[in-house]
Write a protein that holds these residues in place. Structure first.
Motif, mmCIF file in Angstrom:
data_model
loop_
_atom_site.group_PDB
_atom_site.id
_atom_site.type_symbol
_atom_site.label_atom_id
_atom_site.label_comp_id
_atom_site.label_asym_id
_atom_site.label_seq_id
_atom_site.Cartn_x
_atom_site.Cartn_y
_atom_site.Cartn_z
ATOM 1 N N LYS A 111 0.766 -1.158 0.131
ATOM 2 C CA LYS A 111 0.170 -0.042 0.144
ATOM 3 C C LYS A 111 0.900 1.283 -0.049
ATOM 4 O O LYS A 111 0.395 2.363 -0.593
ATOM 5 C CB LYS A 111 -1.006 -0.086 1.212
ATOM 6 C CG LYS A 111 -2.053 -0.958 0.926
ATOM 7 C CD LYS A 111 -3.072 -0.859 2.199
ATOM 8 C CE LYS A 111 -4.281 -1.946 1.866
ATOM 9 N NZ LYS A 111 -5.386 -1.567 3.010
ATOM 10 N N ARG A 154 0.197 4.196 -2.495
ATOM 11 C CA ARG A 154 0.298 5.680 -2.127
ATOM 12 C C ARG A 154 1.156 6.624 -2.951
ATOM 13 O O ARG A 154 0.680 7.694 -3.169
ATOM 14 C CB ARG A 154 0.435 5.886 -0.594
ATOM 15 C CG ARG A 154 -0.759 5.262 0.273
ATOM 16 C CD ARG A 154 -0.652 5.593 1.799
ATOM 17 N NE ARG A 154 -1.616 4.805 2.719
ATOM 18 C CZ ARG A 154 -1.247 3.701 3.249
ATOM 19 N NH1 ARG A 154 -0.100 3.048 3.307
ATOM 20 N NH2 ARG A 154 -2.164 3.098 3.798
ATOM 21 N N VAL A 165 -0.102 7.383 -6.346
ATOM 22 C CA VAL A 165 -1.380 8.182 -6.729
ATOM 23 C C VAL A 165 -0.894 9.447 -6.112
ATOM 24 O O VAL A 165 -1.571 10.428 -6.796
ATOM 25 C CB VAL A 165 -2.306 7.510 -5.501
ATOM 26 C CG1 VAL A 165 -3.730 8.313 -5.531
ATOM 27 C CG2 VAL A 165 -2.837 5.837 -6.011
ATOM 28 N N PHE A 166 -0.512 9.784 -4.930
ATOM 29 C CA PHE A 166 -0.169 11.010 -4.467
ATOM 30 C C PHE A 166 0.988 11.676 -4.885
ATOM 31 O O PHE A 166 1.087 12.921 -4.768
ATOM 32 C CB PHE A 166 -0.398 11.094 -3.002
ATOM 33 C CG PHE A 166 -1.672 10.373 -2.687
ATOM 34 C CD1 PHE A 166 -3.014 11.199 -2.645
ATOM 35 C CD2 PHE A 166 -1.909 9.232 -1.963
ATOM 36 C CE1 PHE A 166 -4.090 10.725 -2.502
ATOM 37 C CE2 PHE A 166 -3.221 8.779 -1.599
ATOM 38 C CZ PHE A 166 -4.312 9.602 -1.867
ATOM 39 N N LEU A 204 -6.580 3.200 -11.856
ATOM 40 C CA LEU A 204 -7.921 3.713 -10.942
ATOM 41 C C LEU A 204 -9.063 3.716 -12.253
ATOM 42 O O LEU A 204 -10.176 3.166 -11.679
ATOM 43 C CB LEU A 204 -7.512 5.149 -10.672
ATOM 44 C CG LEU A 204 -6.695 5.168 -9.499
ATOM 45 C CD1 LEU A 204 -6.439 6.616 -8.958
ATOM 46 C CD2 LEU A 204 -7.258 4.314 -8.203
ATOM 47 N N TYR A 234 -12.546 0.944 -11.937
ATOM 48 C CA TYR A 234 -13.764 1.431 -12.432
ATOM 49 C C TYR A 234 -14.632 0.585 -13.192
ATOM 50 O O TYR A 234 -15.783 0.056 -13.317
ATOM 51 C CB TYR A 234 -13.896 2.845 -12.501
ATOM 52 C CG TYR A 234 -15.366 3.446 -12.505
ATOM 53 C CD1 TYR A 234 -16.060 3.749 -11.412
ATOM 54 C CD2 TYR A 234 -15.665 3.379 -14.039
ATOM 55 C CE1 TYR A 234 -17.324 4.316 -11.762
ATOM 56 C CE2 TYR A 234 -17.103 3.972 -14.045
ATOM 57 C CZ TYR A 234 -17.853 4.293 -13.006
ATOM 58 O OH TYR A 234 -19.151 4.958 -13.091
ATOM 59 N N ASP A 285 -10.923 -0.053 -5.142
ATOM 60 C CA ASP A 285 -9.439 0.513 -5.079
ATOM 61 C C ASP A 285 -8.996 -0.067 -3.906
ATOM 62 O O ASP A 285 -9.786 0.079 -2.602
ATOM 63 C CB ASP A 285 -9.603 1.823 -4.886
ATOM 64 C CG ASP A 285 -8.148 2.384 -4.824
ATOM 65 O OD1 ASP A 285 -7.552 2.350 -5.929
ATOM 66 O OD2 ASP A 285 -7.792 3.142 -3.988
ATOM 67 N N LEU A 328 -6.791 1.264 -2.016
ATOM 68 C CA LEU A 328 -6.611 2.269 -0.699
ATOM 69 C C LEU A 328 -8.038 2.763 -0.362
ATOM 70 O O LEU A 328 -8.169 3.778 0.313
ATOM 71 C CB LEU A 328 -5.946 3.461 -1.630
ATOM 72 C CG LEU A 328 -4.476 3.220 -1.972
ATOM 73 C CD1 LEU A 328 -3.646 4.446 -2.494
ATOM 74 C CD2 LEU A 328 -3.734 2.481 -0.594
ATOM 75 N N LEU A 357 -10.388 4.525 -2.149
ATOM 76 C CA LEU A 357 -10.477 5.904 -2.780
ATOM 77 C C LEU A 357 -12.117 5.915 -3.420
ATOM 78 O O LEU A 357 -12.400 4.900 -3.896
ATOM 79 C CB LEU A 357 -9.543 6.301 -4.055
ATOM 80 C CG LEU A 357 -8.224 6.252 -3.415
ATOM 81 C CD1 LEU A 357 -7.108 6.817 -4.474
ATOM 82 C CD2 LEU A 357 -8.072 7.598 -2.378
ATOM 83 N N PRO A 358 -12.920 6.931 -3.528
ATOM 84 C CA PRO A 358 -14.133 6.884 -4.021
ATOM 85 C C PRO A 358 -14.209 6.652 -5.487
ATOM 86 O O PRO A 358 -13.054 6.879 -6.292
ATOM 87 C CB PRO A 358 -14.817 8.272 -3.746
ATOM 88 C CG PRO A 358 -13.430 9.225 -3.419
ATOM 89 C CD PRO A 358 -12.249 8.409 -2.808
ATOM 90 N N VAL A 369 -12.917 9.194 -8.796
ATOM 91 C CA VAL A 369 -11.324 9.398 -8.813
ATOM 92 C C VAL A 369 -11.181 8.860 -10.050
ATOM 93 O O VAL A 369 -10.103 9.271 -10.694
ATOM 94 C CB VAL A 369 -10.427 9.152 -7.765
ATOM 95 C CG1 VAL A 369 -10.879 9.688 -6.491
ATOM 96 C CG2 VAL A 369 -10.408 7.482 -7.660
#
Length: 303
Positions: free
Chosen positions: A236, A240, A243-244, A254, A258, A264, A266, A268-269, A272
């Motif tokens: 993880k 991260r 992603v960030f 990502l 979907y 996801d 992590l 995440l909604p 994203v």
């Protein structure tokens, strides 16, 4: 000193450029100002067109190069296919699901590599002083660097990526909504833009570090190798980071999660997945600033 005044149409304030005249002295010729982006795209197109015409002089050689490039790149997926002859799933993902990841990131990197792949040569030009020649041309430097030695044979990577992606889309048991259908081409184009931003940032770093092409390649080609596999097999902390920090996860992870209807790792909604174009724009801002800073810091070798 002779001076010739040329009439101009209404528009942006022109630039007055001194030009030599037959009897000595200079004539002031008014040249309309153009946007840097427009001028860069025009110069890029002219240079690319020159290299394409040169390449197509030997059509048989070109088609063989494209086929060979596609065949070599396809070996990566063949290795994945062989692995699935011994396992049913990898990180909970089936072969068609991994094919979706593989095809999308391969097509994205292929498109970025075709358009901006030669930026990794900037370090060589800085060392041998050939960058000076580009700086005196009336075309933005980035356009010249990206279009120099434009290799149309790199279409092979794009073609093989799209072939694998097409197979994955045709066999996956996905409930295709309008959003998911639209997300697939957006994922490829936005992913190419993200890879392109990384290439520009890496090229800017070479103004400072000299020979640092492999640092750039570690994020582009290395990132491509990572994105071919499902995110569930990675720690993880790494997820991260992509992603960030260096948002490579927006290239395909990502959006693909979907499309596949998978959560996801992590947490995440789901929305994203649609941020890839925005992320590409945001990443290009610091990359372009870094490029400008690198160009301003350049000092000629004097050779």
């Amino acid at each position: 000193m002779a001076e010739a005044v040329l009439e101009r149409e209404p528009g942006p304030e022109p630039e007055r450029v001194p030009q030599p005249v037959p009897k000595g002295g200079f004539a002031v010729v008014e040249v309309p100002r153009r946007g840097r982006v427009r001028e860069g795209l025009r110069g890029y197109g002219l240079i690319v067109g020159m290299w394409i015409r040169s390449t197509m002089t030997y059509r048989t050689s070109f088609f063989l190069a494209v086929f060979g490039n596609a065949a070599i790149q396809l070996l990566d997926f063949v290795a994945i296919w062989i692995m699935f002859q011994h396992v049913d799933a990898l990180g909970g993902f089936s072969l068609p699901e991994i094919a979706l990841l593989y095809g999308s990131c391969s097509a994205s990197l292929g498109l970025a590599d075709l358009l901006l792949g030669n930026t990794d040569r900037i370090g060589l030009r800085v060392r041998d002083g050939s960058l000076d020649t580009m700086l005196v041309r009336p075309v933005p430097l980035l356009a010249q660097v990206a279009a120099d030695r434009f290799a149309l044979r790199r279409l092979g990577r794009i073609v093989q990526g799209l072939v694998v992606l097409g197979w994955a889309v045709s066999v996956l048991p996905v409930d295709w909504s309008a959003g998911k259908v639209l997300l697939v081409p957006v994922m490829i184009v936005a992913g190419a833009a993200i890879f392109g931003a990384v290439m520009v940032a890496g090229a800017a770093f070479q103004f400072v570090a000299g020979d640092a092409a492999e640092v750039q390649n570690s994020f582009t080609y290395g990132g491509n190798q990572m994105l071919q596999y499902p995110p569930t097999i990675f720690a993880k902390d790494l997820l991260r980071g992509v992603v960030f920090v260096v948002p490579l996860a927006f290239v395909n992870w990502l959006p693909a999660l979907y499309v596949l209807g998978r959560p996801d790792p992590l947490g995440l909604p789901g929305w994203v997945a649609f941020l890839s174009p925005l992320v590409a724009f945001v990443v290009f801002l610091p990359a372009s600033l870094a490029w400008r800073a690198g160009v301003r810091s350049y000092r000629s070798t004097g050779s």
